[in-house]
Design a protein around this motif. Structure first.
Motif, PDB file in Angstrom:
ATOM      1  N   ILE A  72       0.814  -1.141   0.012  1.00  0.00           N
ATOM      2  CA  ILE A  72       0.074  -0.199   0.038  1.00  0.00           C
ATOM      3  C   ILE A  72       0.727   1.342   0.016  1.00  0.00           C
ATOM      4  CG2 ILE A  72      -1.731   1.340   1.306  1.00  0.00           C
ATOM      5  CD1 ILE A  72      -2.997  -1.283   2.271  1.00  0.00           C
ATOM      6  N   GLU A  73       1.815   1.173   0.764  1.00  0.00           N
ATOM      7  CA  GLU A  73       2.941   2.434   0.736  1.00  0.00           C
ATOM      8  C   GLU A  73       3.515   2.546  -0.715  1.00  0.00           C
ATOM      9  OE1 GLU A  73       5.998   1.461   3.546  1.00  0.00           O
ATOM     10  OE2 GLU A  73       4.616   1.628   5.203  1.00  0.00           O
ATOM     11  N   ARG A  74       3.619   1.383  -1.533  1.00  0.00           N
ATOM     12  CA  ARG A  74       4.149   1.579  -2.764  1.00  0.00           C
ATOM     13  C   ARG A  74       3.139   2.146  -3.590  1.00  0.00           C
ATOM     14  NH1 ARG A  74       6.647  -3.359  -1.933  1.00  0.00           N
ATOM     15  NH2 ARG A  74       4.923  -4.623  -2.961  1.00  0.00           N
ATOM     16  N   MET A  75       1.774   1.943  -3.432  1.00  0.00           N
ATOM     17  CA  MET A  75       0.879   2.604  -4.177  1.00  0.00           C
ATOM     18  C   MET A  75       0.845   3.878  -3.863  1.00  0.00           C
ATOM     19  SD  MET A  75      -2.230  -0.171  -3.602  1.00  0.00           S
ATOM     20  CE  MET A  75      -1.717  -1.880  -3.662  1.00  0.00           C
ATOM     21  N   LEU A  76       1.068   4.476  -2.605  1.00  0.00           N
ATOM     22  CA  LEU A  76       0.837   5.910  -2.156  1.00  0.00           C
ATOM     23  C   LEU A  76       2.006   6.605  -2.846  1.00  0.00           C
ATOM     24  CD1 LEU A  76      -0.316   8.055  -0.289  1.00  0.00           C
ATOM     25  CD2 LEU A  76       1.592   7.312   1.366  1.00  0.00           C
ATOM     26  N   ILE A  77       3.227   5.977  -2.925  1.00  0.00           N
ATOM     27  CA  ILE A  77       4.325   6.628  -3.836  1.00  0.00           C
ATOM     28  C   ILE A  77       3.995   6.820  -5.261  1.00  0.00           C
ATOM     29  CG2 ILE A  77       6.691   6.444  -4.635  1.00  0.00           C
ATOM     30  CD1 ILE A  77       7.121   5.140  -1.734  1.00  0.00           C
ATOM     31  N   ALA A  78       3.450   5.885  -5.670  1.00  0.00           N
ATOM     32  CA  ALA A  78       3.053   5.766  -7.176  1.00  0.00           C
ATOM     33  C   ALA A  78       2.039   6.998  -7.402  1.00  0.00           C
ATOM     34  CB  ALA A  78       2.349   4.318  -7.660  1.00  0.00           C
ATOM     35  N   GLU A  79       0.981   7.281  -6.523  1.00  0.00           N
ATOM     36  CA  GLU A  79       0.029   8.145  -6.811  1.00  0.00           C
ATOM     37  C   GLU A  79       0.527   9.738  -6.673  1.00  0.00           C
ATOM     38  OE1 GLU A  79      -3.039   7.908  -7.751  1.00  0.00           O
ATOM     39  OE2 GLU A  79      -2.822   5.807  -7.565  1.00  0.00           O
ATOM     40  N   VAL A  80       1.730   9.680  -5.873  1.00  0.00           N
ATOM     41  CA  VAL A  80       2.465  10.998  -5.784  1.00  0.00           C
ATOM     42  C   VAL A  80       3.202  11.343  -7.291  1.00  0.00           C
ATOM     43  CG1 VAL A  80       4.613  12.045  -4.599  1.00  0.00           C
ATOM     44  CG2 VAL A  80       2.469  10.920  -3.354  1.00  0.00           C
ATOM     45  N   ASN A  81       3.781  10.299  -7.590  1.00  0.00           N
ATOM     46  CA  ASN A  81       4.465  10.409  -8.780  1.00  0.00           C
ATOM     47  C   ASN A  81       3.770   9.782 -10.261  1.00  0.00           C
ATOM     48  OD1 ASN A  81       6.804  10.971  -7.287  1.00  0.00           O
ATOM     49  ND2 ASN A  81       7.312   8.887  -6.902  1.00  0.00           N
ATOM     50  N   ASP A  82       2.700  10.098 -10.450  1.00  0.00           N
ATOM     51  CA  ASP A  82       1.888   9.554 -11.429  1.00  0.00           C
ATOM     52  C   ASP A  82       1.852  10.283 -12.784  1.00  0.00           C
ATOM     53  OD1 ASP A  82       0.471  11.792 -10.880  1.00  0.00           O
ATOM     54  OD2 ASP A  82      -1.401  11.000 -10.784  1.00  0.00           O
ATOM     55  N   PHE A  83       2.980  11.379 -12.740  1.00  0.00           N
ATOM     56  CA  PHE A  83       3.155  11.895 -14.010  1.00  0.00           C
ATOM     57  C   PHE A  83       4.556  12.381 -13.953  1.00  0.00           C
ATOM     58  CE2 PHE A  83       1.406  15.373 -11.092  1.00  0.00           C
ATOM     59  CZ  PHE A  83       2.463  16.128 -11.029  1.00  0.00           C
ATOM     60  N   ASP A  84       5.005  12.769 -15.228  1.00  0.00           N
ATOM     61  CA  ASP A  84       6.385  13.216 -15.723  1.00  0.00           C
ATOM     62  C   ASP A  84       6.921  14.655 -15.154  1.00  0.00           C
ATOM     63  OD1 ASP A  84       8.750  13.689 -16.663  1.00  0.00           O
ATOM     64  OD2 ASP A  84       8.502  12.654 -18.639  1.00  0.00           O
ATOM     65  N   LYS A  85       7.334  14.568 -13.805  1.00  0.00           N
ATOM     66  CA  LYS A  85       7.580  15.806 -13.163  1.00  0.00           C
ATOM     67  C   LYS A  85       8.584  16.432 -14.030  1.00  0.00           C
ATOM     68  CE  LYS A  85       6.429  14.316  -8.715  1.00  0.00           C
ATOM     69  NZ  LYS A  85       5.902  13.049  -8.938  1.00  0.00           N
ATOM     70  N   LYS A  86       9.581  16.081 -14.567  1.00  0.00           N
ATOM     71  CA  LYS A  86      10.568  16.810 -15.500  1.00  0.00           C
ATOM     72  C   LYS A  86       9.785  17.653 -16.625  1.00  0.00           C
ATOM     73  CE  LYS A  86      14.934  16.281 -17.909  1.00  0.00           C
ATOM     74  NZ  LYS A  86      16.180  15.277 -18.298  1.00  0.00           N
ATOM     75  N   LEU A  87       9.084  16.804 -17.073  1.00  0.00           N
ATOM     76  CA  LEU A  87       8.168  17.447 -18.259  1.00  0.00           C
ATOM     77  C   LEU A  87       7.423  18.709 -17.807  1.00  0.00           C
ATOM     78  CD1 LEU A  87       7.325  17.633 -21.310  1.00  0.00           C
ATOM     79  CD2 LEU A  87       5.501  15.843 -20.671  1.00  0.00           C
TER      80      LEU A  87
END
Length: 353
Positions: free
Chosen positions: A314-329
């Motif tokens: 579930i913690e990995r899912m939380l991280i995935a939701e935070v990182n759900d788009f290309d931040k560099k772009l």
């Protein structure tokens, strides 16, 4: 299909079964045969034992709504003063009484299960109890949250469907483990949590109470002894295979833990041996390689299905939701807008990906 727990071979006059469950006096220092972990010191010898029927046995392992309300009330009451460093004497006595009552209930329940005939004993009891285990409830929660397919759902689902192997492995371990007097020890884990999901008694450092038989681990360890968790440590009294199971379990999940002998007066009015490290070593040396391998297999299965492992998913899912788009772009797009003197707003149609 094998039976979920070890069978006791009944002799023609009933003496063989009685002998298999009666206490065997021993010399612990010599690591000789000692008490069967499933039978109390005061159990009558050579007397016929009335065992409940299959439905009654199943009821003993099944949680009820009344138990849930009672447990929540106890935990709520005991959690009100977690910041107090010293417990009142009355509360200490109350917790000690609760712990002994829990141990006697756990012990008697397992004793009756093992004394029951093959026809009376529920087949693959663990599958029947699965819905009440916190591990299974946490797995279902993680499954519902896994919108991105990060969890190995197929493997875990297959393991839950094959949970009956837990009863098979327990039966095999019971057949191979040597007799010994119940030994007591304490297990302390990181942050004072309860990763083994022992049944909780009294105050807790972290407010996640576990009811007796409310977890897969409490079911498994119940076949080898009795256990509880209070505030920041677990208490276990039983066969050394329970000790080994807990070590394998924590090691597989990379949980920092420490184990010490349970002092003689920690659990009053309950018979157990307080063994120092050399004695524990000798007891472990009394287990053959095959028995240790089966204990390890059991520990790994329980670790894979554990609440601890589900929480990590579930913690990995939380991280995935935070990182759900290309931040560099998005940073590049933001810089372009700022150079143009434009304020990014809700009308911006630039895609996130």
């Amino acid at each position: 299909m094998t039976e979920p727990t070890a069978k006791l071979n009944a002799g023609s006059n009933g003496q063989q079964e009685a002998g298999a469950t009666a206490k065997i006096e021993s010399n612990v220092d010599k690591n000789t045969a000692v008490e069967n972990p499933h039978v109390g010191k005061d159990a009558p010898k050579n007397e016929p034992v009335e065992t409940p029927d299959k439905a009654a046995l199943l009821t003993m392992f099944t949680l009820s709504d009344i138990e849930a309300v009672a447990t929540e009330a106890v935990i709520s009451e005991s959690s009100d003063s977690l910041t107090v460093s010293a417990k009142p004497a009355a509360q200490e006595t109350n917790v000690a009484t609760q712990r002994v009552a829990l141990y006697r209930a756990q012990h008697e329940r397992t004793r009756l299960l093992y004394m029951a005939s093959a026809n009376t004993r529920p087949t693959y009891l663990v599958q029947t109890l699965k819905p009440q285990f916190v591990e299974y409830q946490q797995y279902l929660l993680a499954q519902q949250l896994d919108k991105r397919g990060l969890m190995d759902t197929d493997t875990l689902e297959r393991l839950w469907q094959q949970l009956h192997v837990v009863d098979d492995i327990i039966a095999d371990i019971v057949r191979h483990m040597p007799a010994q007097q119940p030994a007591g020890w304490q297990l302390t884990t990181q942050d004072g949590r309860n990763p083994l999901c022992f049944a909780t008694v009294g105050k807790l450092k972290h407010g996640k109470p576990i009811r007796d038989q409310g977890s897969l681990n409490s079911y498994v360890l119940g076949h080898f002894g009795v256990s509880s968790f209070t505030y920041d440590r677990g208490y276990y009294i039983g066969h050394v295979v329970g000790y080994l199971f807990s070590c394998y379990y924590c090691a597989h999940l990379s949980i920092t833990y420490g184990v010490t002998a349970l002092g003689q007066q920690v659990v009053a009015d309950y018979d157990y041996a307080s063994l120092e490290t050399p004695h524990m070593v000798r007891l472990l040396q009394g287990l053959d390689g095959y028995c240790k391998k089966r204990i390890y297999q059991l520990a790994v299965i329980c670790a894979r299905l554990s609440v601890f492992a589900s929480d990590k998913r579930i913690e990995r899912m939380l991280i995935a939701e935070v990182n759900d788009f290309d931040k560099k772009l998005q940073q590049q797009h933001l810089d372009v807008l700022l150079l143009q003197g434009l304020m990014p707003d809700s009308n911006d149609s630039t895609p996130l990906f």
